[in-house]
Design a protein around this motif. Structure first.
Motif, PDB file in Angstrom:
ATOM      1  N   LEU A 120     -54.136 -15.031 -24.099  1.00 31.50           N
ATOM      2  CA  LEU A 120     -54.712 -16.498 -24.881  1.00 31.50           C
ATOM      3  C   LEU A 120     -54.817 -16.329 -26.429  1.00 31.50           C
ATOM      4  O   LEU A 120     -54.590 -17.689 -26.948  1.00 31.50           O
ATOM      5  N   ASP A 121     -55.020 -15.211 -26.919  1.00 34.40           N
ATOM      6  CA  ASP A 121     -54.891 -15.204 -28.203  1.00 34.40           C
ATOM      7  C   ASP A 121     -53.583 -15.398 -28.771  1.00 34.40           C
ATOM      8  O   ASP A 121     -53.603 -16.083 -29.915  1.00 34.40           O
ATOM      9  N   LEU A 122     -52.526 -15.071 -28.246  1.00 31.60           N
ATOM     10  CA  LEU A 122     -51.149 -15.240 -28.641  1.00 31.60           C
ATOM     11  C   LEU A 122     -50.881 -16.805 -28.813  1.00 31.60           C
ATOM     12  O   LEU A 122     -50.315 -17.481 -29.656  1.00 31.60           O
ATOM     13  N   VAL A 123     -51.213 -17.463 -27.766  1.00 29.34           N
ATOM     14  CA  VAL A 123     -51.184 -18.969 -27.566  1.00 29.34           C
ATOM     15  C   VAL A 123     -52.020 -19.682 -28.755  1.00 29.34           C
ATOM     16  O   VAL A 123     -51.612 -20.464 -29.264  1.00 29.34           O
ATOM     17  N   SER A 124     -53.261 -19.192 -28.733  1.00 32.48           N
ATOM     18  CA  SER A 124     -54.230 -19.862 -29.895  1.00 32.48           C
ATOM     19  C   SER A 124     -53.641 -19.640 -31.305  1.00 32.48           C
ATOM     20  O   SER A 124     -53.821 -20.545 -31.968  1.00 32.48           O
ATOM     21  N   ALA A 125     -52.935 -18.362 -31.382  1.00 32.40           N
ATOM     22  CA  ALA A 125     -52.328 -18.215 -32.909  1.00 32.40           C
ATOM     23  C   ALA A 125     -51.185 -18.850 -33.079  1.00 32.40           C
ATOM     24  O   ALA A 125     -50.782 -18.851 -34.268  1.00 32.40           O
ATOM     25  N   SER A 126     -50.556 -19.378 -31.985  1.00 28.42           N
ATOM     26  CA  SER A 126     -49.230 -20.152 -32.545  1.00 28.42           C
ATOM     27  C   SER A 126     -49.458 -21.764 -32.808  1.00 28.42           C
ATOM     28  O   SER A 126     -50.342 -22.368 -32.347  1.00 28.42           O
ATOM     29  N   THR A 127     -48.396 -22.004 -33.597  1.00 36.34           N
ATOM     30  CA  THR A 127     -48.395 -23.422 -34.105  1.00 36.34           C
ATOM     31  C   THR A 127     -47.688 -24.371 -33.302  1.00 36.34           C
ATOM     32  O   THR A 127     -47.778 -25.568 -33.389  1.00 36.34           O
ATOM     33  N   THR A 128     -46.628 -23.904 -32.501  1.00 35.17           N
ATOM     34  CA  THR A 128     -45.739 -24.640 -31.764  1.00 35.17           C
ATOM     35  C   THR A 128     -45.575 -23.944 -30.300  1.00 35.17           C
ATOM     36  O   THR A 128     -45.825 -22.864 -30.144  1.00 35.17           O
ATOM     37  N   ALA A 129     -44.929 -24.900 -29.476  1.00 33.53           N
ATOM     38  CA  ALA A 129     -44.935 -24.191 -28.129  1.00 33.53           C
ATOM     39  C   ALA A 129     -43.795 -23.312 -28.140  1.00 33.53           C
ATOM     40  O   ALA A 129     -43.913 -22.253 -27.311  1.00 33.53           O
ATOM     41  N   ASP A 130     -42.970 -23.495 -28.747  1.00 28.27           N
ATOM     42  CA  ASP A 130     -41.797 -22.407 -28.839  1.00 28.27           C
ATOM     43  C   ASP A 130     -42.270 -21.030 -29.320  1.00 28.27           C
ATOM     44  O   ASP A 130     -41.946 -19.920 -28.848  1.00 28.27           O
ATOM     45  N   GLU A 131     -42.993 -21.220 -30.587  1.00 26.72           N
ATOM     46  CA  GLU A 131     -43.451 -19.891 -30.985  1.00 26.72           C
ATOM     47  C   GLU A 131     -44.332 -19.156 -30.091  1.00 26.72           C
ATOM     48  O   GLU A 131     -44.215 -18.093 -29.798  1.00 26.72           O
ATOM     49  N   ALA A 132     -45.197 -20.122 -29.157  1.00 29.80           N
ATOM     50  CA  ALA A 132     -45.969 -19.295 -28.151  1.00 29.80           C
ATOM     51  C   ALA A 132     -45.518 -18.756 -27.113  1.00 29.80           C
ATOM     52  O   ALA A 132     -45.471 -17.586 -26.529  1.00 29.80           O
ATOM     53  N   PHE A 178     -57.299  -2.809 -18.611  1.00 29.67           N
ATOM     54  CA  PHE A 178     -56.199  -3.407 -19.010  1.00 29.67           C
ATOM     55  C   PHE A 178     -55.732  -5.036 -18.809  1.00 29.67           C
ATOM     56  O   PHE A 178     -55.440  -5.800 -19.752  1.00 29.67           O
ATOM     57  N   VAL A 179     -56.231  -5.262 -17.799  1.00 24.27           N
ATOM     58  CA  VAL A 179     -56.113  -6.417 -16.961  1.00 24.27           C
ATOM     59  C   VAL A 179     -56.906  -7.499 -17.942  1.00 24.27           C
ATOM     60  O   VAL A 179     -56.556  -8.571 -18.194  1.00 24.27           O
ATOM     61  N   SER A 180     -58.378  -7.119 -18.000  1.00 25.09           N
ATOM     62  CA  SER A 180     -58.949  -8.012 -18.927  1.00 25.09           C
ATOM     63  C   SER A 180     -58.606  -8.119 -20.328  1.00 25.09           C
ATOM     64  O   SER A 180     -58.705  -9.333 -20.865  1.00 25.09           O
ATOM     65  N   TRP A 181     -58.209  -7.001 -20.922  1.00 24.05           N
ATOM     66  CA  TRP A 181     -57.330  -7.121 -22.211  1.00 24.05           C
ATOM     67  C   TRP A 181     -56.255  -7.740 -22.272  1.00 24.05           C
ATOM     68  O   TRP A 181     -56.003  -8.688 -23.305  1.00 24.05           O
ATOM     69  N   ASP A 182     -55.570  -7.805 -21.376  1.00 18.86           N
ATOM     70  CA  ASP A 182     -54.087  -8.640 -21.223  1.00 18.86           C
ATOM     71  C   ASP A 182     -54.375 -10.177 -21.116  1.00 18.86           C
ATOM     72  O   ASP A 182     -53.907 -10.760 -21.967  1.00 18.86           O
ATOM     73  N   LYS A 183     -55.338 -10.633 -20.425  1.00 19.07           N
ATOM     74  CA  LYS A 183     -55.642 -11.886 -20.360  1.00 19.07           C
ATOM     75  C   LYS A 183     -56.002 -12.627 -21.700  1.00 19.07           C
ATOM     76  O   LYS A 183     -55.635 -13.400 -22.074  1.00 19.07           O
ATOM     77  N   GLN A 184     -56.901 -11.922 -22.493  1.00 12.67           N
ATOM     78  CA  GLN A 184     -57.712 -12.293 -23.661  1.00 12.67           C
ATOM     79  C   GLN A 184     -56.259 -12.319 -24.601  1.00 12.67           C
ATOM     80  O   GLN A 184     -56.215 -13.177 -25.528  1.00 12.67           O
ATOM     81  N   HIS A 185     -55.586 -11.224 -24.658  1.00 10.67           N
ATOM     82  CA  HIS A 185     -54.621 -11.039 -25.650  1.00 10.67           C
ATOM     83  C   HIS A 185     -53.455 -12.104 -25.456  1.00 10.67           C
ATOM     84  O   HIS A 185     -53.090 -12.836 -26.542  1.00 10.67           O
ATOM     85  N   ALA A 224     -53.127  -9.491 -10.300  1.00  9.76           N
ATOM     86  CA  ALA A 224     -54.154  -9.847 -11.582  1.00  9.76           C
ATOM     87  C   ALA A 224     -53.232 -10.360 -12.844  1.00  9.76           C
ATOM     88  O   ALA A 224     -53.504 -11.249 -13.489  1.00  9.76           O
ATOM     89  N   LEU A 225     -52.034  -9.516 -13.018  1.00  5.82           N
ATOM     90  CA  LEU A 225     -51.233  -9.976 -14.406  1.00  5.82           C
ATOM     91  C   LEU A 225     -50.511 -11.334 -14.170  1.00  5.82           C
ATOM     92  O   LEU A 225     -50.447 -11.828 -14.911  1.00  5.82           O
ATOM     93  N   ASP A 226     -50.132 -11.518 -12.647  1.00  4.51           N
ATOM     94  CA  ASP A 226     -49.630 -12.897 -12.325  1.00  4.51           C
ATOM     95  C   ASP A 226     -50.604 -13.718 -12.687  1.00  4.51           C
ATOM     96  O   ASP A 226     -50.159 -14.967 -13.146  1.00  4.51           O
ATOM     97  N   GLU A 227     -51.903 -13.679 -12.456  1.00  4.64           N
ATOM     98  CA  GLU A 227     -52.695 -14.533 -12.582  1.00  4.64           C
ATOM     99  C   GLU A 227     -53.182 -14.789 -14.427  1.00  4.64           C
ATOM    100  O   GLU A 227     -53.171 -15.892 -14.488  1.00  4.64           O
ATOM    101  N   ASN A 228     -53.150 -13.581 -14.997  1.00  4.05           N
ATOM    102  CA  ASN A 228     -53.185 -13.714 -16.267  1.00  4.05           C
ATOM    103  C   ASN A 228     -51.998 -14.620 -17.015  1.00  4.05           C
ATOM    104  O   ASN A 228     -52.023 -15.434 -17.898  1.00  4.05           O
ATOM    105  N   ASP A 229     -50.780 -14.269 -16.468  1.00  2.00           N
ATOM    106  CA  ASP A 229     -49.620 -15.131 -16.832  1.00  2.00           C
ATOM    107  C   ASP A 229     -49.839 -16.622 -16.448  1.00  2.00           C
ATOM    108  O   ASP A 229     -49.531 -17.580 -17.571  1.00  2.00           O
ATOM    109  N   ALA A 230     -50.463 -16.852 -15.775  1.00  2.00           N
ATOM    110  CA  ALA A 230     -50.404 -18.345 -15.245  1.00  2.00           C
ATOM    111  C   ALA A 230     -51.679 -19.074 -16.022  1.00  2.00           C
ATOM    112  O   ALA A 230     -51.430 -19.963 -16.496  1.00  2.00           O
ATOM    113  N   ALA A 231     -52.644 -18.334 -16.254  1.00  2.00           N
ATOM    114  CA  ALA A 231     -53.756 -18.911 -17.202  1.00  2.00           C
ATOM    115  C   ALA A 231     -53.140 -18.970 -18.712  1.00  2.00           C
ATOM    116  O   ALA A 231     -53.493 -20.078 -19.206  1.00  2.00           O
TER     117      ALA A 231
END
Lengths: 90, 134
Positions: free
Chosen positions: B53-65, B44-51, A71-78
């Protein structure tokens, strides 16, 4: 006596279980419970005769851990894809 | 997430109590520890995914993300290690419980059970540490 296929399955599961126990103890106890491991192994071998396959849960725990890793691998990929989508065109 | 981990603690502790014989109590503790650990994992898996995506969304450059994701994933390893210990401890205790006559066992099975429940509870600590630090 159980058939050979069942015996092989139990032995494979026993080895996995022992591996898990060793990993656990080697982290915190420096294998000072080696005698316990032998006791567990002996009991597992005995279980071949009793046909207790359904009671051995180590494979289940391993499976649950693998689900986390997958699941974490999938999250990383997303997240990596989101990064690519956001910045690659700019 | 905080609500889920609180429930996780209550369930794990509840599983360690009650029942009549040692085997029944141990079985209940391990089943509860496994269920609670699975619930914590899924949350945790659900939170990890959203977190992430939030990190990417909050970044202004690819290197920062990329840097933010790399830092977070390194810290996340503590949670993965905690889950690994928890599942290993549960597996070891369950295997011993299923395969051994506890009356004749030459090792401390109650200690194995306690280790399993303790390891499951340590997952919560690891998750809280990661969530508070990133």
């Amino acid at each position: 006596m159980a058939d050979w296929k069942k015996a092989a399955e139990v032995l494979a599961m026993a080895l996995r279980a022992i591996d898990l126990v060793i990993k656990r103890f080697s982290k915190d106890r420096s294998l000072d419970k080696a005698g316990d491991l032998l006791t567990i192994l002996g009991a597992l071998v005995e279980s071949v005769n009793r046909g207790d396959l359904e009671k051995l849960d180590s494979a289940l725990a391993e499976e649950e851990l693998q689900r986390l890793i997958d699941a974490l691998d999938e999250n990383d990929a997303a997240a990596d894809q989101a990064l690519k989508d956001k910045f690659d065109d700019s | 997430m905080r609500r889920a981990t609180s429930l996780f603690v209550v369930l794990a502790l509840a599983g360690a109590c009650g029942g009549s014989t040692f085997n029944e109590r141990a079985n209940k503790s391990l089943t509860t520890a496994l269920g609670a650990t699975n619930a914590a994992r899924d949350t945790f898996v659900s939170w990890d995914k959203q977190h992430q995506l939030d990190l990417v969304s909050a970044s202004t450059t690819a290197d920062e993300a990329k840097a933010k994701l790399e830092t977070y994933r390194a810290k996340r390893q503590a949670v993965v290690r905690a889950f690994t210990v928890a599942y290993s401890a549960i597996a070891a205790a369950a295997t011993a419980l299923a395969a051994v006559d506890t009356q004749k066992a030459g090792f401390d099975l109650p200690a194995l059970i306690a280790d399993a429940v303790k390891a499951a509870l340590e997952v919560k600590t690891a998750i809280d540490a990661v969530r508070g630090g990133v």
